[in-house]
Design a protein around this motif. Structure first.
Motif, PDB file in Angstrom:
ATOM      1  N   TRP A   1       0.843  -1.194   0.000  1.00 47.45           N
ATOM      2  CA  TRP A   1       0.000   0.000   0.000  1.00 47.45           C
ATOM      3  C   TRP A   1       0.881   1.247   0.000  1.00 47.45           C
ATOM      4  CZ3 TRP A   1      -4.826   1.362  -0.943  1.00 47.45           C
ATOM      5  CH2 TRP A   1      -5.165   2.687  -0.696  1.00 47.45           C
TER       6      TRP A   1
ATOM      7  N   ARG B   1      -8.571   4.926  -0.610  1.00 49.07           N
ATOM      8  CA  ARG B   1      -8.638   4.842   0.851  1.00 49.07           C
ATOM      9  C   ARG B   1      -9.927   5.472   1.382  1.00 49.07           C
ATOM     10  NH1 ARG B   1      -3.816   5.233   5.108  1.00 49.07           N
ATOM     11  NH2 ARG B   1      -5.056   5.113   6.993  1.00 49.07           N
TER      12      ARG B   1
ATOM     13  N   TRP C   1      -5.981  -0.088   8.021  1.00 47.13           N
ATOM     14  CA  TRP C   1      -4.567   0.177   7.821  1.00 47.13           C
ATOM     15  C   TRP C   1      -3.883  -0.067   9.142  1.00 47.13           C
ATOM     16  CZ3 TRP C   1      -8.173   1.933   4.707  1.00 47.13           C
ATOM     17  CH2 TRP C   1      -7.881   2.001   3.341  1.00 47.13           C
TER      18      TRP C   1
ATOM     19  N   LEU D   1      -2.178  -1.977   4.194  1.00 42.83           N
ATOM     20  CA  LEU D   1      -3.601  -2.278   4.103  1.00 42.83           C
ATOM     21  C   LEU D   1      -3.755  -3.734   4.523  1.00 42.83           C
ATOM     22  CD1 LEU D   1      -6.506  -1.599   3.225  1.00 42.83           C
ATOM     23  CD2 LEU D   1      -5.842  -2.292   0.899  1.00 42.83           C
TER      24      LEU D   1
END
Length: 157
Positions: A4, A19, A48, A53
């Protein structure tokens, strides 16, 4: 494949949209590969943890067993009311990597999932895609990011 963090560095605006869409809703749809090669879809939550992630899973849940055996996944953000407002439709895909040992235990201590034996998977990305309706409502605007290719935008009538 990219973490991520790499995605957010290479495509910060797109990563921000992705996101935001994930954080707008709690439940999303995860596709995994069953033992026989057929697809399985499961509800899941994402979060997160540090720069990653991640998804968690109850011990020995089918989706966790699928991901342990074959880490390939696709994840579709909850589409909300279906209007495609607020960022449109978002999908990511890649490979889930199980986090074990001290790192998993630290996650359990911090997040406090229902079971200390819960699985934790880091989601590494092979692509992220957003689909939205153009401002003039005449076509779709599809934005695709892949680690080796960067961002490409397509317009589809």
């Amino acid at each position: 494949m990219a973490t991520w963090e790499k995605f957010a560095t290479e495509a910060p605006d797109l990563a921000g949209v992705v996101r935001e869409r994930f954080q707008a809703f709690r439940h999303h749809v995860l596709a995994t590969v069953r033992h026989d090669g057929s697809p399985r879809v499961s509800g899941t939550e994402v979060s997160w943890w540090g720069a990653d992630l991640v998804i968690g899973s109850m011990p020995s849940a089918r989706k966790a067993l699928d991901l342990r055996r074959d880490g390939r996944f696709a994840l579709h953000v909850n589409p909300g009311d279906g209007s495609m407002e607020g960022g449109g439709d978002v999908k990511i895909s890649g490979r889930a990597v199980e986090v074990v040992g001290a790192e998993q235990r630290a996650w359990v201590e911090e997040v406090r999932p229902p079971s200390p034996d819960s699985h934790l998977f880091r989601l590494d990305l092979t692509e992220a895609v957003t689909t939205a309706v153009s401002d003039d409502q005449t076509h779709l605007v599809i934005t695709l990011w892949r680690p080796a290719e960067g961002i490409r935008t397509f317009h589809r009538a």
